[in-house]
Design a protein around this motif. Structure first.
Motif, mmCIF file in Angstrom:
data_model
loop_
_atom_site.group_PDB
_atom_site.id
_atom_site.type_symbol
_atom_site.label_atom_id
_atom_site.label_comp_id
_atom_site.label_asym_id
_atom_site.label_seq_id
_atom_site.Cartn_x
_atom_site.Cartn_y
_atom_site.Cartn_z
ATOM 1 N N PHE A 88 -46.910 2.898 9.565
ATOM 2 C CA PHE A 88 -47.723 3.877 9.479
ATOM 3 C C PHE A 88 -47.553 4.603 8.103
ATOM 4 N N LEU A 89 -48.694 4.986 7.421
ATOM 5 C CA LEU A 89 -48.504 5.436 6.219
ATOM 6 C C LEU A 89 -49.314 6.948 6.481
ATOM 7 N N GLU A 90 -48.312 7.897 6.441
ATOM 8 C CA GLU A 90 -48.786 9.211 7.027
ATOM 9 C C GLU A 90 -49.371 9.796 5.696
ATOM 10 N N LEU A 91 -50.502 10.491 5.863
ATOM 11 C CA LEU A 91 -51.112 11.522 5.035
ATOM 12 C C LEU A 91 -51.015 12.918 5.147
ATOM 13 N N GLN A 92 -51.095 13.148 6.437
ATOM 14 C CA GLN A 92 -50.915 14.634 6.839
ATOM 15 C C GLN A 92 -50.464 14.847 8.104
ATOM 16 N N LYS A 93 -49.461 15.892 8.538
ATOM 17 C CA LYS A 93 -49.101 16.029 9.759
ATOM 18 C C LYS A 93 -49.064 17.553 10.128
ATOM 19 N N TRP A 94 -49.289 18.052 11.364
ATOM 20 C CA TRP A 94 -49.323 19.194 11.687
ATOM 21 C C TRP A 94 -48.290 19.425 13.119
#
Lengths: 217, 395, 206
Positions: C99-105
């Motif tokens: 998984f290539l993360e772009l945004q996390k909340w």
């Protein structure tokens, strides 16, 4: 500016006394620690009194009589992994655990092959090695330091060229904790409390260590 | 006979990077900070003595707004802040408070009587220790307690590190000093009343988890019976800070018991921090008639959650009829989330029905006066998104 | 110059590492592995040759959570089991997806209606702002629906999922499965609360 890692994961390793056969996907689901569907679709390698190994889409678990390992290489599940471990050992709170490693692994891409080489030259200067070996190159470097807090243990950092990312750098940080007086402690409450209180600090510190190394290099 | 004029007001709107300077040593300052979600009040009571009520985080660099402000004007908060009050435990009033207390080791700390109870402390230890979430008010209190316990244990016996506020209690007085800049200052808590405390304890008790329950974060209960209303006297100036106290049908709780109290300090305040974001539930006209001068200065911080925006239009109309000198620290505008990567934007659109940003920039209302008796000449400065309240729904 | 080696608990090999004496190495050899470092055990086939470096080997049976095939002591009882029961394991216990993360909340549920929930969002990626969003309950995995309660916490991550040789844009909502409250935890909290209350009332001194 350091790029985001292409692969970033965490894993937790406990040393203690475990009964591997307990830790089956169905058990985790029955405790509400993973989804039922995940348990149904788990890839089970082996379930045996002396070893259990299985994976979910995001989780890898391996348990032996003296070692418990759980890890993920997907950032959406890093906190979920921690919750899973906390939940497991709050339920199995009589399990003796004496040591814990909160381990961070990352594969960082470099801008170019030259930049990639620069990291190797910086962390392992070749002046001395050029007189000893023909075309020396960094294969693996591990540095260990004392803990910056009151806990017993150490922090070890390993740097290698990445085998997963072209012109990438692999950085592993082993954030190792030990009980100060393991003989006096029954069960795993002390270690699990430590995991709960130190997790966020450990993750943040490990990420900062990795970025600092690459910035310095 | 003409009634004595209480105050003159000079307004200026300072935006952007205008230079901000410290008040003069004998100048009173009231600063209200509000980032769109959160609230904090700093008061300079002369001779570099500051009072802090609640804490909020600056939306850009996530440090406590009052600390940033003091440093920007060349003041060392660790020496300057003498009193810290947590007017209640909801997370929009306490964010960053543990860090403030850590830095300001010589300040006295006061909380509502209800928050020294076994019920609340149990809630803090049950939930606060467990890192349930980044911004939990209970977790902030857990950190605060750990700091205070450490100080208490090292001081060997000083148990005045956690004072409590109840109705009509003198909670702080400025030390006597021969300094030419010294101003006498008394701080009274006007709430919670005995009955409010009882109800607050019952509400907190209802939040305590039970065995077998899922672990979730504690959500704030309203009305907030534990809220601490403060009455501050500096020289001959009175200031009324309304916290989040709401009026209820019960005459022994809310604002009615405060107004009718025969043991509260007397006088009429020149500044009113309007309670509970200007909501109708917190409005009680006798407060304006009996505890405030005509046309007082007033400030509020807005509140935005879900479909609720406070103050509502009707609230703005009502307040502006009571005073022409009301201000808000921020705008009611809920911006779209700031621009992000195209992939992220697309995924957001596909996943949610609606999304909006809550905190955009920190607004700051600042009042200063060198006068400590009427007529008081106030200089008002508005920073960031702070605006006169009558413009609240015009933007 | 060789440093004198004292094989006792207080000996610190790293103090002498600069001299690279054999004494330091002798000590290091006593500890062959980091006790809690994660090296994944390759139980099922013999130690392999060192891999080629700088050549990402997507097909190789190596975990992303490791980088080299560390040879490692395999406990005797485990070796016996594997040789007896699983002599020809082909598949590896690997997480194949990335998984290539772009945004996390991080989200907290504020309100729930018949078919949607409103949640406050804290940006964990950029830490610049907070938001609120309304999600259809259809977006929540059915196994997570019982967890959707006011105050429940979840993570919402957007990025690319590499799975089965394909890159898919993914929006993952995952509710935290925190262990349910136990009596011991609640009793411990009450006890701590009583102690703290007494401490601040000055009845108890350390």
């Amino acid at each position: 500016m350091v790029k985001k890692p292409e692969i970033e994961g965490m894993n937790i390793v406990f040393r203690g006394d475990f009964n591997p056969k307990i830790f089956q996907p169905a058990w985790f689901a029955a405790q509400g620690l993973i989804r039922n569907e995940e348990a149904d679709e788990a890839t089970v390698e082996i379930i045996h009194p002396t070893i259990v190994v299985f994976t979910l889409d995001w989780l890898q678990i391996q348990i032996e009589p003296n070692r418990f390992y759980a890890g993920t290489n997907q950032s959406p599940y890093i906190e979920i992994l921690k919750d899973l471990i906390l939940g497991t050992f709050r339920i199995l709170n009589h399990t003796p655990i004496k040591m814990m490693g909160i381990n961070y692994n990352s594969h960082f891409p470099m801008d170019s092959e030259d930049a990639w080489h620069d990291v190797g030259h910086r962390v392992a200067p070749k002046d001395m090695w050029n007189k000893i070996l023909k075309k020396p190159g960094l294969r693996s470097l591990t540095m260990q330091g004392e803990r910056p807090d009151d806990h017993k243990g150490h922090i070890a950092v390993r740097i290698e060229p990445s085998n997963r990312v072209r012109h990438g750098i692999f950085i592993n940080i082993n954030d190792h904790y030990e009980l100060k007086d393991p003989e006096s402690v029954l069960g795993c409450e002390a270690i699990i409390d430590m995991l709960e209180s130190e997790w966020k600090t450990s993750v943040t510190r490990s990420q900062r260590i990795a970025i600092t190394i690459l910035e310095q290099a | 006979m003409q009634p004595r004029k209480m105050q003159n007001i000079h307004r200026s709107y300072l935006k952007g990077t205008s230079k901000i300077d410290a008040p003069e040593k004998k100048e009173i300052e009231i600063s209200l900070f509000g980032p769109g979600y959160g609230e904090s009040i700093l008061i300079h009571v002369g001779d570099n003595n500051w009072l802090l009520i609640d804490s909020c985080l600056d939306s850009v660099n996530k440090e406590p707004s009052p600390i940033i402000y003091l440093r920007n004007i060349g003041i060392d908060p660790s020496k300057a802040i003498k009193l810290i009050v947590a007017s209640h435990w909801h997370d929009d009033h306490v964010r960053g408070l543990a860090e403030v207390i850590r830095q300001c080791s010589s300040a006295e700390f006061v909380v509502s009587n209800a928050l020294r109870s076994k019920e609340f402390l149990t809630l803090v230890y049950a939930l606060g220790r467990r890192s349930m979430m980044e911004t939990s008010g209970v977790q902030e209190f857990y950190q605060i307690l750990e700091i205070l316990k450490e100080r208490l244990q090292s001081k060997h016996g000083n148990s005045q590190l956690l004072k409590h506020a109840i109705s009509d209690r003198l909670i702080w007085r400025s030390s006597t000093s021969s300094s030419a800049y010294h101003l006498s200052c008394d701080v009274y808590s006007l709430s919670p009343s005995d009955e409010s405390t009882t109800i607050a304890l019952k509400n907190i008790g209802n939040l305590l988890p039970v065995e077998g329950q899922l672990k979730t974060r504690a959500l704030a209960i309203t009305p907030n019976h534990a809220a601490v209303v403060l009455w501050i006297k500096v020289g001959s100036i009175y200031i009324l800070l309304g916290s989040d106290l709401e009026e209820t049908d019960n005459p022994n709780t809310g604002w009615s018991i405060i107004v009718d109290s025969t043991t509260r300090p007397q006088g009429k305040a020149v500044f009113f921090k309007i309670p509970h974001h200007g909501s109708e539930n917190a409005d009680y006209k006798p407060v304006w008639d009996r505890m405030l001068i005509p046309n007082p200065l007033a400030g509020l911080t807005p509140f935005i959650q879900g479909n609720v925006i406070l103050p509502k239009k009707s609230d703005v109309t009502r307040i502006c009829q009571r005073t022409q000198n009301a201000y808000s620290t921020a705008l009611p505008r809920q911006k779209r989330l700031r621009h992000r990567d195209k992939t992220v934007e697309k995924a957001i659109r596909e996943t949610v029905k609606k999304i909006k940003e809550i905190t955009s920039s920190t607004g700051h209302i600042r009042l200063r006066s060198k006068d400590i008796e009427p007529p008081i000449n106030w200089k008002i400065a508005l920073f960031g998104d702070a605006i006169p309240l009558h413009e609240f729904y015009e933007n | 110059m060789k440093a004198k080696a004292k094989r006792n608990r207080n000996y610190d090999p790293f103090q002498y590492a600069a001299f690279s004496g054999s004494a330091a190495l002798d000590y290091l050899n006593l500890r062959k592995e980091e006790p809690t470092a994660p090296s994944i055990k390759r139980h099922f086939f013999p130690p392999s040759d060192a891999p080629d470096y700088n050549k990402p080997d997507w097909a190789s049976e190596m975990s992303d959570l490791e980088n080299t095939s560390h040879t490692q002591e395999i406990p005797e009882d485990v070796k016996e089991v594997t040789q007896k029961y699983v002599p020809n394991i082909i598949s590896r216990p690997l997480i194949k997806n990335r998984f290539l993360e772009l945004q996390k909340w991080e989200g907290i549920v504020l309100q729930i209606s018949k078919d949607s929930m409103v949640a406050r969002l804290i940006d964990l990626s950029e830490k610049e702002s907070e938001g609120e969003a309304e999600f259809a309950l259809d977006e929540i995995h059915s196994d997570d629906l019982p967890l959707v309660k006011p105050g429940a916490i979840f993570y919402w991550t957007i990025g690319y999922l590499d799975k089965g040789g394909q890159r898919i844009r993914a929006s993952i909502i995952r509710f935290r499965r925190l262990p349910r409250w136990r009596t011991e935890e609640l009793d411990a909290a009450k006890k701590d609360a009583e102690y703290t209350q007494k401490l601040f009332k000055g009845d108890q001194q350390d």
